[in-house]
Design an enzyme around this catalytic site. Sequence first.
Site, PDB file in Angstrom:
ATOM      1  CG  ASP A 369      -1.969   1.101   1.171  1.00 34.31           C
ATOM      2  OD1 ASP A 369      -2.413   1.429   0.059  1.00 34.31           O
ATOM      3  OD2 ASP A 369      -2.330   1.640   2.217  1.00 34.31           O
ATOM      4  CG  HIS A 574       2.228   3.021   3.896  1.00 36.18           C
ATOM      5  ND1 HIS A 574       2.435   1.711   4.225  1.00 36.18           N
ATOM      6  CD2 HIS A 574       0.882   3.179   3.866  1.00 36.18           C
ATOM      7  CE1 HIS A 574       1.273   1.113   4.386  1.00 36.18           C
ATOM      8  NE2 HIS A 574       0.314   1.982   4.177  1.00 36.18           N
TER       9      HIS A 574
END
Length: 958
Positions: A369, A574
């Site tokens: 992701d 992230h």
Amino acid sequence: MAAIKHRRTALERVEKFISDIYFTDCNLRGRLFGDRCPPASLSCFQTPRRIPYQEAVVQEFGPAEVGQSLGPTWETCWFKVELSIPPAWAGREVHFIWESDGEGLVWRDAQPVQGLTKEGEKTSYILTRSLKESEPHSLTLYVELACNGLFGAGKGSMIAPPDPDRRVTLSKAELVVFNRDVYELLVDLEILLDMAQLLGEENQRSFQALYTANQMVNVCDVTDPSTFPAARDLAAAIFSQRNGESQHTIHAMGHCHIDSAWLWPYEETIRKCARSWVTVVHLMEHNPELTFACSQAQQFEWVRSCYPGLYARIQHFVAKGQFIPVGGTWVEMDGNLPSGESMVRQFLQGQRFFQEQFGRLCSEFWLPDTFGYSAQLPQLMRGCGIQRFLTQKLSWNLVNSFPHHTFFWEGIDGSQVLTHFPPGDSYGMHGRVEEILKTVKNNKDKGRVNHSAFLFGFGDGGGGPTQKMLDRMKRMSNTDGLPRVQISTPDQLFSVLEKESSQLCTWVGELFLELHNGTYTTQAQIKKGNRECERILHDVEVLSTLAVAQDRGFQYPASQLQQLWRLLLLNQFHDVLPGSCIQLVVEDALQYYTEIRRAGAQLQEEAVQSLCRDLLQSKARSTPSTLVLNTLSWERTEVISRPRPDGTETLALVRVPSMGYALAQEPFVPPQPVAVRKQEDGSITMENGVIAVCLDTMGRLTSLQLLESGRESVPDGCYANQFALFDDVPLYWDAWDVMDYHLETRKPVTMLLRPLEITLAGGLRGSVRFSLQVGKSSTLTQEIILDAVCPYLRFLTQVEWKEAHKFLKVEFPVQVRSTNATYEIQFGHLQRPTHWNTSWDWARFEVWAHKWLDLSEHGFGVALLNDCKYGASAHRNILSLSLLRAPKSPDSTADMGQHQFTYAVMPHQGEAVPVSSLCTPPKAEDRPEAVVVRLYEAHGSTVTAWLQTSLPIKEAML
């Protein structure tokens, strides 16, 4: 008489028979639950803190009831639920049903046993599969309810800032009889209905499924369970018709992507891990075939320290090969912005953790992701013993569809890793027919490989797999018309892909995500904290290593450094380093950077004291001087400012050897002092014998000359150091995206508040200062500095930023012509086109770089350097550095306030000339007497390296 089956009415008839909305008074779905019974008693207490079970159960609980509204956001309600199962339910399956829009965790006998989230389709805790007389009929459960949903508490939309006043409701809390035979029939019918609808009218299998389902409705009398087996037999006859040998095989693996922080704070993630993983472990106890791939060593560490009982159960299933640690990194970090050394430490900390805790290293890198993948990753993966990589994020590309799902990915040094993108383009599948068919249809490498991954389970906010997902896939294990579906493992999948890999294509260079390019700039304070802390930890390790080499009595701060690195690595998650998180997370992240800076400064001081004890003692007796340390691997000659005894500062020019130190005693005179002159028109010239610049009253460069060659860097009639403001309104992902059309809204910043004036008249340093108004209400003050012998011009910039949905950049048009610009990445550099010939070129209108970008032609070039920025672009001959954004979701205060940063411009002869090799010495992890010296070759060529050191070396090995 045979009925004439009209396709549409037959389809809808089956749909309504299993609907949870229509005809539930007489259809099959209405029979899923039998008798119901409320809890014997329900009480609760509320706290703003996330407290452990032992502390919670001794609090004073007050009366509670179903329908009660709880909150506000981020509060926690603990419920005490006393249950009494009616004896008449003997032999029945009994569930405790709990429905709420908050995230719940059931505790029983002081252990977590089941996560409950309506959004994650988990609303029941199974008390018994068949109530026996010997089982306890009365029991007490505790439910820990977080007043936030799986995706936090966005006000109005998922990524809106959290609504501080949102409340959650407890809508159900009861005991029910669960009719397992009804449930199994419902799953049969759902699969058949999906096959009928999705295989299409041209496919006879679609009609076989439809007619079978229709006949099952005929056979079923919902009031008479004795009619169910005959209906189930009809379904089994279809499911047991086998596939041919050439059919595609889907490797299904349980998965639960848990963002370490995003629309909720780090602290809540710890509980998300417990809620999700306890559910997985509970499923494994009843489904010995279930496998579950789980990444992020940090999350294992959280559960290990906060939920030791659960962790022991996880260890048991890891040993059995069902609960599978993957990824080998500390967190699923951003794939672009962490430095090379940080990337190495992600793997080092992750792999060491998995080795110590589970006795195994991960063989695949797992990063489904993240917003793009650096071209240096293949080499780093190979160096950490990993040759396999799984992601899917490039399916989000806005412009170009990535051409492969299974391929070899080649990095900047030629290292290759086998890469797989699950062709269903998701890491959160539900085991539906539609997803299974999409996986096969969408696969871009048909004919090259015949196996693919299928990750099932609720994700992002946690949740994980459900029993129903497993039960759907059991029916599709080998059914004609559908691909084979087998519960598998990452190792099984990659092993078979390796065997089939001879026909695979190769992709060379970065995996650039054509979306989320705003994440290189959003939350500038986080970007700055990351870059500064990376530098601090580098310096502490260099100096501590040198201190140990010089004095064996010096204690290398290994455990403190591990703790500080882990904090830094956590912030590289992230959704944190990219700035795509809520304000609570930003506050935590900045606090962690403050901690690293403070502890790092102290460790640095201790190392310096030890290193220099003898020097400082001898220094105390002789003339006053300043000790200057150089932690970089090349000799440097620079102007420094050093403190005087009276507290003021004085400048000195010093020369310090690579990875060494010098005493700034003798005044070291530059070959040519800096000269600063004001011209009649208000412009100012500065020169130092290396470069000469001319600045207009607004601080823009009208000339930048490299004196040795006489080359001019700024084209006629152009201004470098030109600030520009753009409208910045993306389509949805506010903190994430800057769209191509923002470039159409460029407005140069020309509102002068204080014109250019001289602040240092020359000698060792010359400087000038000016101020601008930016946008409606922001101000920018800049000091432009030229030091003696320095090959670049520095721009020390302060901004008071108060804009909304604006993007500030600074532009340097240069007199250089090249079809490619060069950008620094981890341990190397990368070229990207400066033209927009193809859609692949223009999709990279905003890119990322680390400390420099450069545009060079034969014999000459201009580089732009920075101390804490990552967003950049080079279009035609304009180099542009992205400075500040102002998104309003998911943090409405993002980037508001004071900013300070420095960038520099450096004309040079030759092409981009990075230092030819750089080294970092930290101490080895497991050998007290060993030092690791990490070197990298920075040009991208084959070289012979010589390593010289004054340290006493016993042996060296690669």
